[in-house]
Write a protein that holds these residues in place. Structure first.
Motif, short mmCIF file in Angstrom:
data_model
loop_
_atom_site.label_atom_id
_atom_site.label_comp_id
_atom_site.label_asym_id
_atom_site.label_seq_id
_atom_site.Cartn_x
_atom_site.Cartn_y
_atom_site.Cartn_z
N CYS A 21 1.03 -1.15 0.12
CA CYS A 21 0.06 0.03 0.06
C CYS A 21 1.07 1.14 0.25
N GLN A 22 1.27 1.64 -1.13
CA GLN A 22 2.44 2.42 -1.26
C GLN A 22 1.94 4.06 -0.90
N LYS A 23 0.61 4.23 -0.67
CA LYS A 23 0.27 5.66 -0.52
C LYS A 23 0.05 5.71 0.97
N LEU A 24 0.18 4.38 1.81
CA LEU A 24 -0.04 4.68 3.24
C LEU A 24 0.43 5.88 3.84
N THR A 25 -0.68 6.53 4.64
CA THR A 25 0.18 7.76 5.47
C THR A 25 -0.20 7.46 7.06
N ARG A 26 -0.99 6.46 7.37
CA ARG A 26 -1.41 6.31 8.81
C ARG A 26 -1.51 4.84 8.89
N LEU A 27 -0.61 4.27 9.97
CA LEU A 27 -0.59 3.08 10.42
C LEU A 27 -0.60 2.96 11.94
N ALA A 28 -1.44 1.77 12.12
CA ALA A 28 -1.65 1.56 13.68
C ALA A 28 -1.51 -0.03 13.68
N VAL A 29 -0.33 -0.50 14.52
CA VAL A 29 -0.14 -1.85 14.70
C VAL A 29 -0.73 -2.60 16.08
N SER A 30 -0.84 -3.76 16.02
CA SER A 30 -0.98 -4.58 17.19
C SER A 30 -0.88 -5.86 17.09
N GLY A 31 -1.07 -6.66 18.18
CA GLY A 31 -0.78 -8.19 18.17
C GLY A 31 0.71 -8.20 18.39
N LEU A 32 1.30 -9.55 18.26
CA LEU A 32 2.71 -9.74 18.59
C LEU A 32 3.62 -9.45 17.38
N LEU A 33 4.42 -8.69 17.66
CA LEU A 33 5.38 -7.81 16.79
C LEU A 33 6.83 -7.88 17.29
N THR A 34 7.51 -8.53 16.44
CA THR A 34 9.06 -8.33 16.63
C THR A 34 9.73 -7.14 16.01
N ASP A 35 10.85 -7.02 16.19
CA ASP A 35 11.66 -5.72 15.69
C ASP A 35 11.46 -5.88 13.73
N LYS A 36 11.25 -7.06 13.32
CA LYS A 36 11.26 -7.04 12.03
C LYS A 36 10.27 -6.49 11.48
N ALA A 37 8.73 -6.33 12.16
CA ALA A 37 7.84 -5.53 11.79
C ALA A 37 8.08 -4.09 11.65
N PHE A 38 8.98 -3.73 12.50
CA PHE A 38 9.53 -2.01 12.54
C PHE A 38 10.50 -2.03 11.45
N TRP A 39 11.48 -3.08 11.16
CA TRP A 39 12.32 -3.07 10.01
C TRP A 39 11.63 -2.92 8.66
N TYR A 40 10.38 -3.49 8.55
CA TYR A 40 9.44 -3.41 7.34
C TYR A 40 8.83 -1.95 6.99
N ILE A 41 8.51 -1.52 8.37
CA ILE A 41 8.07 -0.05 8.32
C ILE A 41 9.07 1.19 7.89
N GLY A 42 10.31 0.97 8.54
CA GLY A 42 11.14 1.92 8.19
C GLY A 42 11.69 1.84 6.75
N GLN A 43 11.58 0.40 6.39
CA GLN A 43 12.16 -0.03 4.76
C GLN A 43 11.08 0.50 3.71
N TYR A 44 9.74 0.31 3.92
CA TYR A 44 8.80 0.66 3.08
C TYR A 44 7.97 1.98 3.34
N GLY A 45 7.82 2.16 4.55
CA GLY A 45 6.63 2.98 4.96
C GLY A 45 7.17 4.65 4.80
N LYS A 46 7.44 4.87 3.38
CA LYS A 46 8.14 6.27 3.33
C LYS A 46 7.32 7.27 3.21
#
Lengths: 236, 602
Positions: free
Chosen positions: B455-480
């Motif tokens: 979803c390359q237009k994404l401007t707002r994200l709220a996360v939940s559930g079991l998440l490791t640092d990997k999830a944040f790596w994805y966000i930093g990598q793709y959530g431009k």
């Protein structure tokens, strides 16, 4: 405590408790506040105790689930899940009024359409608004009594204990006692257009003949009792 | 943002004047510039224009009529109003969003008083005020009503601190009032009949919204008000409006486009009709409202009455059933008619089945919010990954989703990321803390990763559930393009936060609670904080010392530490160095002096 708090009450009933309140010694309990500024039904304080974990003084809740697929019950923390207190209060208020209809629906009533056909109007003297209920959703007078109590509980001037006894028409003796007092009495209009006291006839006969319910003041219902008796004798 | 420009220019102008006569070229240029710039409405474009050069900065400031203050403490009224002298509308936002969930004391701040006092002097022609998460008093409203003679629009969202007395002043004094909207706002009952305070002759009212008010109103006065408000398009009643009252109002105002129905369940004790007759009776009133596109209310609904809204369903673009506890069948009977729906807010009582029904009919859906009936963690939920999957398959144009559930799978989230590539807002709240994929038992990293990736237009994200640092790596990598990120009970280490702070260049608002991020991560983001609106971290691993270091090294940053445990008026245990909330934000001003005891500003 209202119907929506049933889960917590059940847990408390089974647990062996010594409550350590905030600031006291022993375990610190985390409370959930649902924001009482609007003066809704009493402060909703939900105690969910994780009796296995050792509570730490910090408010950060630490859980190490043994089986990741099914975490154990956790002590609740402030502000989670992130639902605003206004919304929670409205839902709690609605649950008070309509939980019975929903619970009955969950018990397997066929479909909304079928249920809608057997609604009867319920009015209470002094209450500005009336409700409609589906008699098919209840199996006994007790269930009906509980439901009506929840629906109209907010309209009675008395306190909560009083309302429990308000609609208790199971017992003939109690009925007479009610009739003599200023408590409320439930009556219904049957197929013939007569007003009868609720509780006289077997449940199936009641739901087949009841067209309308009216909760009236006991003092006004005195005249009904003799007619109810006569009708019963007539039916044999 | 230097304030010295004005003096410099006037001296330039004088010297040119003496040389070339009455129309010096740069004044002409500036006049032309102003005429052009007044058409620029988007504030980001305006900000960019103001940076071109001094004269553009000046011209832009002179022509800006809408002023947006994203954080009421980032700039003082004096400074803002000195720069922008011709403002007609002002938007002010106060408290950070996590304060809604009882994580900050009620007296934390964000007061309207300093703003309204300054506005009263600076902008006597002010027409519109929009406040979000601001505390205001009856006196503030009285001042507003007295000071602005052309006042037209007042919108209060998530506000509190005032009552019906203040409203009555606005109703009485603001003769040109078009919009009075109170959304999710607390209004105390001062025993004043504010509805009766509107002027007796025809009003300019276009919008009257008070569905959040918890007190009864004078219905007769309301009916007369509606009757003399021919321009009224939006009317949202509160819970105390009965069916009969609603019916009467609809007869008076068939031109309504937006209607809030109140409870949709209160029936007067007098009707003699049976159910079908009653439904027909009400639906005739609805049928007359041919312009109705937005329906809300239904706060204590009697499901038997739902069929009465069928005549308007086909035209509806927005339906708010988020206080409406109805079952899947009852919901289906309504939603099957709503082909044009773009916005849908519902309760999870409609179950996955109800979501399925919505996905089959509402092909144009842009925004979906699914709220929980029971905001508890350890219960069986009625909606799940099944509902999410169904929505993703049926509603391909989806742009915004907020979804509360008890169970979720990566597969369903990945499916949504593929089916709904236009998503701008993805907010998933799995209510059990740190809960993994309910089928595989794995963390939810892959699901959220797919969202930021696809979803390359994404401007707002709220996360939940079991998440490791990997999830944040994805966000930093793709959530431009991500501007707002909400995190709760997630991550393993400082690296998680670092990935986000280092990888998301557009990040403006970052709110984190109960996650294992500490001082190292906090410092790693220092280069970002002047470019962000705020950072919120509560119950994380940052220490007071770490916060002090940030405060020392960044003078234009206000670093607030709040000690609050959810109970008003209590003092937290532990030493005075402990805190629950770190809230930091950039500011042009010295730290505020209106903070309560529970707040320490470093």
């Amino acid at each position: 405590m209202e119907g929506s708090r049933k889960g917590a009450v059940d847990m408390l009933a089974g647990a062996d408790l010594s409550l350590g309140l905030p600031g006291g010694d022993g375990a610190k309990l985390d409370f959930v506040r649902t924001g009482c500024k609007r003066g809704f039904s009493a402060t909703e304080v939900d105690l969910k105790l994780d009796l296995n974990a050792k509570e730490s003084p910090s408010s950060v809740e630490k859980v190490k689930p043994a089986d990741p697929a099914r975490p154990p019950a956790k002590a609740q923390v402030v502000g989670w899940p992130p639902v605003r207190s206004y919304r929670k209060n409205v839902m709690a208020h609605n649950n008070k009024n309509s939980s019975d209809e929903d619970q009955a629906a969950e018990k397997g009533v066929a479909s909304g359409a079928a249920a809608a056909l057997s609604f009867v109007k319920v009015s209470m003297d002094g209450a500005p608004y009336l409700r409609k209920i589906d008699l098919k959703m209840y199996k006994t007078y007790k269930e009906l009594s509980d439901a009506l109590g929840k629906m109209f509980g907010s309209f009675t001037a008395g306190n909560y204990e009083a309302h429990q006894g308000m609609i208790d028409f199971m017992n003939e003796n109690k009925l007479k006692g009610l009739l003599n007092s200023s408590d409320y009495v439930s009556t219904y209009e049957d197929k013939d257009g007569d007003w009868m006291l609720v509780g006289d006839v077997p449940w199936e006969m009641f739901i087949a003949s009841c067209k309308r319910l009216r909760i009236m003041k006991g003092s006004e219902a005195i005249g009904l009792a003799p007619r109810a008796m006569e009708k019963c004798k007539g039916r044999g | 943002m230097s304030e010295e420009d004005g003096d410099h220019h006037s001296s330039e102008a004088t010297s040119t004047n003496s040389l070339s006569g009455s129309h010096p070229p740069d004044q002409v240029l500036e006049t032309v510039l102003e005429s052009v710039l007044q058409f620029l409405t988007c504030r980001r474009d305006r900000n960019a224009a103001s940076l071109v050069c001094r004269s553009w900065h000046r011209a832009e400031a002179f022509t800006r009529s809408e002023l947006f203050i994203g954080n009421c403490y980032s700039v003082s009224p004096a400074r803002a109003f000195a720069r922008f002298s011709k403002v007609r509308s002002i938007y002010i936002k106060g408290r950070p969003r996590f304060a809604d969930f009882n994580l900050m004391p009620h007296n934390w701040g964000a007061h309207f008083r300093p703003w309204v006092s300054a506005m009263a002097r600076a902008y006597p022609w002010l027409e519109k005020v929009y406040l979000k998460r601001i505390s205001l008093t009856n006196d503030d409203l009285a001042l507003l009503a007295d000071s602005f003679h052309q006042f037209k629009e007042l919108e209060l969202v998530f506000c509190e601190g005032f009552g019906t007395r203040g409203l009555s002043k606005v109703a009485y004094n603001c003769r040109q009032l078009r919009v009075l909207d109170l959304s999710d706002t607390e209004v105390t009952d001062d025993n004043v009949d504010w509805i009766s305070c509107f002027p007796e002759d025809e009003t300019c009212l276009e919008s009257l919204v008070f569905d959040c008010m918890e007190n009864d109103i004078n219905f007769d006065a309301l009916e007369r008000l509606v009757a003399r408000s021919p321009l009224l398009k939006k009317l949202r009643l509160n819970r105390y409006a009965s069916m009969r009252q609603l019916y009467q109002l609809l007869l008076r105002a068939p031109q309504l486009t937006h209607l809030g129905t109140g409870s949709f369940g209160l029936i007067e004790n007098v009707q003699n009709m049976d159910d079908n007759q009653e439904c027909n009776y009400y639906s005739s009133a609805f049928a007359a409202c041919t312009s109705l596109v937005c329906l809300s209310g239904f706060k204590d609904v009697m499901p038997v009455y739902l069929p009465s809204i069928h005549p308007v369903c086909a035209n509806l673009t927005s339906l708010n059933f988020s206080y409406t506890n109805i079952n899947p069948q009852q919901f289906r009977s309504v939603i099957v008619h709503c082909h044009k729906l773009q916005t849908l807010w519902i309760l999870d009582s409609v179950c996955d089945e109800g979501l399925q029904a919505a996905s089959e009919t509402c092909k144009d859906l842009r925004e979906l919010r699914v709220f929980p009936v029971d905001a508890d963690e350890d219960i069986e939920g009625p909606v799940s990954e099944v509902g999410l999957q169904a929505i993703s398959e049926g509603c391909r144009k989806l742009q915004s989703i907020l979804y509360f559930c008890q169970r979720m799978t990566n597969e369903a989230v990945i499916a949504m990321s593929r089916n709904c590539p236009d998503l701008l807002v993805f907010r998933l709240c799995i209510m059990g803390r740190r809960q993994p994929d309910s089928v595989t038992g794995k963390p939810m990293d892959e699901g959220f990763g797919a969202i930021v990736k696809n979803c390359q237009k994404l401007t707002r994200l709220a996360v939940s559930g079991l998440l490791t640092d990997k999830a944040f790596w994805y966000i930093g990598q793709y959530g431009k393009l991500v501007r707002t990120l909400s995190v709760a009970f997630a991550g393993d280490s400082d690296m998680g936060l670092r990935y986000v702070l280092e990888g998301c260049p557009r990040l403006q608002k970052l709110e984190i609670r109960d996650s294992p991020f500490g001082d190292a991560a906090l410092h790693a983001g220092a280069h970002r904080y002047y470019n962000m609106r705020f950072l919120w971290m509560s119950s994380c691993r940052v220490s007071r010392q770490g916060c002090e270091e940030i405060a020392r090294s960044m003078p234009r940053l206000v670093v607030e530490l709040v000690r609050y445990d959810g109970e008003e008026g209590s003092f937290m245990e532990g030493d005075s160095n402990s805190f629950t909330v770190l809230y930091l934000y950039r500011s042009l001003e010295p730290p505020r002096n209106d903070a309560p005891e529970s707040v320490t500003i470093l």
